[in-house]
Design a protein around this motif. Sequence first.
Motif, PDB file in Angstrom:
ATOM      1  N   THR A 117      -2.173  -5.418  14.861  1.00  0.00           N
ATOM      2  CA  THR A 117      -2.628  -5.629  13.507  1.00  0.00           C
ATOM      3  C   THR A 117      -3.759  -4.488  13.422  1.00  0.00           C
ATOM      4  OG1 THR A 117      -2.454  -7.750  13.882  1.00  0.00           O
ATOM      5  CG2 THR A 117      -4.087  -7.186  12.127  1.00  0.00           C
ATOM      6  N   GLN A 118      -4.609  -4.132  14.317  1.00  0.00           N
ATOM      7  CA  GLN A 118      -5.712  -3.226  14.312  1.00  0.00           C
ATOM      8  C   GLN A 118      -5.197  -1.557  14.240  1.00  0.00           C
ATOM      9  OE1 GLN A 118      -8.427  -4.435  17.147  1.00  0.00           O
ATOM     10  NE2 GLN A 118      -8.645  -6.337  16.359  1.00  0.00           N
ATOM     11  N   ASN A 119      -3.825  -1.568  14.600  1.00  0.00           N
ATOM     12  CA  ASN A 119      -3.381  -0.208  14.910  1.00  0.00           C
ATOM     13  C   ASN A 119      -4.117   0.460  15.992  1.00  0.00           C
ATOM     14  OD1 ASN A 119      -1.152   1.577  14.647  1.00  0.00           O
ATOM     15  ND2 ASN A 119      -2.588   2.638  13.145  1.00  0.00           N
ATOM     16  N   GLU A 150       6.536   0.781   4.830  1.00  0.00           N
ATOM     17  CA  GLU A 150       5.182   0.891   4.723  1.00  0.00           C
ATOM     18  C   GLU A 150       4.643  -0.687   4.744  1.00  0.00           C
ATOM     19  OE1 GLU A 150       2.798   2.855   5.569  1.00  0.00           O
ATOM     20  OE2 GLU A 150       4.603   4.211   5.772  1.00  0.00           O
ATOM     21  N   SER A 151       5.583  -1.516   4.000  1.00  0.00           N
ATOM     22  CA  SER A 151       5.468  -3.115   3.805  1.00  0.00           C
ATOM     23  C   SER A 151       5.197  -3.725   5.081  1.00  0.00           C
ATOM     24  CB  SER A 151       6.136  -3.552   2.722  1.00  0.00           C
ATOM     25  OG  SER A 151       5.985  -4.923   2.657  1.00  0.00           O
ATOM     26  N   VAL A 205       2.401  -3.320   7.852  1.00  0.00           N
ATOM     27  CA  VAL A 205       1.312  -4.195   7.681  1.00  0.00           C
ATOM     28  C   VAL A 205       1.538  -5.578   7.594  1.00  0.00           C
ATOM     29  CG1 VAL A 205      -0.344  -2.132   6.854  1.00  0.00           C
ATOM     30  CG2 VAL A 205       1.080  -3.483   5.176  1.00  0.00           C
ATOM     31  N   ASP A 206       2.633  -6.151   7.678  1.00  0.00           N
ATOM     32  CA  ASP A 206       3.157  -7.398   7.803  1.00  0.00           C
ATOM     33  C   ASP A 206       2.797  -8.109   9.075  1.00  0.00           C
ATOM     34  OD1 ASP A 206       4.623  -9.830   7.632  1.00  0.00           O
ATOM     35  OD2 ASP A 206       5.887  -8.875   6.101  1.00  0.00           O
ATOM     36  N   ARG A 261       2.165   3.635  14.992  1.00  0.00           N
ATOM     37  CA  ARG A 261       2.808   3.552  13.558  1.00  0.00           C
ATOM     38  C   ARG A 261       3.273   4.858  13.130  1.00  0.00           C
ATOM     39  NH1 ARG A 261      -1.371  -0.228  10.221  1.00  0.00           N
ATOM     40  NH2 ARG A 261      -1.342  -2.245  11.552  1.00  0.00           N
ATOM     41  N   HIS A 306       3.469  -7.583  13.494  1.00  0.00           N
ATOM     42  CA  HIS A 306       2.405  -7.545  14.666  1.00  0.00           C
ATOM     43  C   HIS A 306       2.763  -8.389  15.767  1.00  0.00           C
ATOM     44  CE1 HIS A 306      -0.178  -6.359  11.057  1.00  0.00           C
ATOM     45  NE2 HIS A 306       0.536  -5.458  11.414  1.00  0.00           N
ATOM     46  N   SER A 335       0.961   6.702   2.177  1.00  0.00           N
ATOM     47  CA  SER A 335       1.587   6.603   3.455  1.00  0.00           C
ATOM     48  C   SER A 335       1.160   8.288   3.785  1.00  0.00           C
ATOM     49  CB  SER A 335       3.042   6.607   3.448  1.00  0.00           C
ATOM     50  OG  SER A 335       3.482   6.947   4.708  1.00  0.00           O
ATOM     51  N   ASP A 362       0.957  -1.126  -0.046  1.00  0.00           N
ATOM     52  CA  ASP A 362       0.037  -0.059   0.120  1.00  0.00           C
ATOM     53  C   ASP A 362       0.791   1.212   0.043  1.00  0.00           C
ATOM     54  OD1 ASP A 362      -2.378   1.422   2.406  1.00  0.00           O
ATOM     55  OD2 ASP A 362      -1.880   1.937   0.144  1.00  0.00           O
TER      56      ASP A 362
END
Length: 604
Positions: A214-216, A169-170, A173-174, A420, A178, A91, A88
């Motif tokens: 994961t959900q930030n 950024e990768s 969200v990896d 983040r 998490h 950013s 994604d």
Amino acid sequence: MRKPMKWALMTIVRYGWFGLLVLIAFGYLAAGFSDRSKNTLRDPVAKTNFSAAEGEGKKNASGESGLPLGKVAEEKSPLAEAKSPSLDPASRFDAVANGDDGLRESMAAIEASLALGWDEAGVERTETADWLTICRRMSLALVGSGLSLEEIRRLESMPESQREQAHLESLLVDPRFHQYWAERWSRFYVGADDGPFLVYRRRRFRTWLTDQFTQNTRYDEIVRRLVTAEGLWTDRPEVNFLTVTFDSNDGQPDPVRLAARASRAFLGLRIDCLQCHNDFLGNVSLGSADSPREGMQTDFHQLAAFFTSAKTNGLQGVQENEANYHYQYLDANAEVEVTPSVPYQPELLPTEGSPRHRLAAWMTHPENRQAGRSTVSHVWALLFGRSATDAVDNLPLDEEAPAVIEALTDEFITHQFDLRDLIRMIVHSSAFRVSSRAEFEVTDAHEDTGAVFPLTRLRPEQMAASIIQSARIKKIDRDSSLLVQLDKFGSTNDFVRRYGDQGEDEFSNDSVTISQRLVMLNGEMLRKAIGNNPVLNATNHIARFAKTDAQAIETTYLAVLNRRPTPTESEHFVARLKESDDRHAGIEDLYWVLLNSTELAWNH
């Protein structure tokens, strides 16, 4: 007797070929070669096809010194199935270059604080590190291992100016990030031990934290959920923050241990010694910078009193009740009732609500800068491998933290406790991006002020993960085959046990011991990682698909150290490889040398 034996032999012959085909197919899937996406990259080994003779001393298309990038090989191999993970590219920090004044001001404030630190210490800042080094730092900090060859090839396919941002950024969200950070923060919150058997489930707590990352989830929300947790430790995993301190004598969470843990993890204060006596040595200063005072026994036990409202209630688990705490202070003749209170800024403590909800509201109040400083200190330590201060959980109230920590605290609060965004700000800062090398003599002051990137030893789990990842062409994640994931899990646990787990002392930079060296030199994991396994190990793939010896050497360096060899290194090892009667054995030897090098064992 002969007929049954003859029948058995015929059955074995009849179905033997079928069984062999099944095993081959299983090995193919276990290696992770099956296509998981329509977006695939070409052969990661063959992508840099060049000759040493025509490349020495030149710069490649990416700008690094060494051998030039050649044309992508037209032939396909099993390695060509390595896919590029979806990214994604959007950013919030892309806006820094696109006119977002708020984010631009955030980074400007952080850079100004770093420059102030350099000026005050009278040190010179070194040059910026190359993109591969910076990306390796990100991977070690966020997922606990170096880059895979697959990830390097994916990044090389992008313009150089976009690589660091895309990799960050990768990683954010990896799922590996998490999971890895859930384990690191679990150690801050509940320690590394197994805890009480019946009322504590560390794995469930770690899984819950994984879901939060994961959900930030906002960090202040995580803290509130931990402090105010209610229910059973099995179906409400956050309750394990309380039950890890379970006192077998009265069947309740221990308020004293909770006060000590909460003050360190959430407030960055070491007030443990106040449990037994007032601070006579000046080690604990409370109050404020304007009006500091010595820590008192009452400070500790009034904080502990909040947690006495957490009571176990049969099958309902932990429930909120009235605080009820009595303690006999030093030199006192009898116990007295202790009223819940906080050690500083009592004006931020709500007057209404249940005890633990009031405490949580105070801890997460935007004006409680000490709590914000504590979070920034922990994140900084995880990214750099060392604390920005003497200890990650010891930030005296009457002393200012380094200017960059104070600036990051302001931005962390402004960005509404977004972890983040905090990571992005630190990674984009010049302190994270500078080289660890310099043309001048590097002192502690250079590392302390972010003028030079500090050298820090990899933790045991980082060592294990880096070794295992270097032995695979593709990154090892939850999309890898079950066989590969199980092998990584078992090998990592065995290696950490033999190498030595640091427990809660995450940021110790003690010297390497002789036993640790022996584990690396003679350990089973290294033999498995570089052995002759044609299905799994990168050594076999490199030996088979690298078109030249120079390409084999470069690919090995990229897979293990995440950098290209210098011209001198390339020339030396190309000559050694040509002298070898067995190319694969020569590559195995190079792998063994690089895996045992000091460079691999340090973040730099």
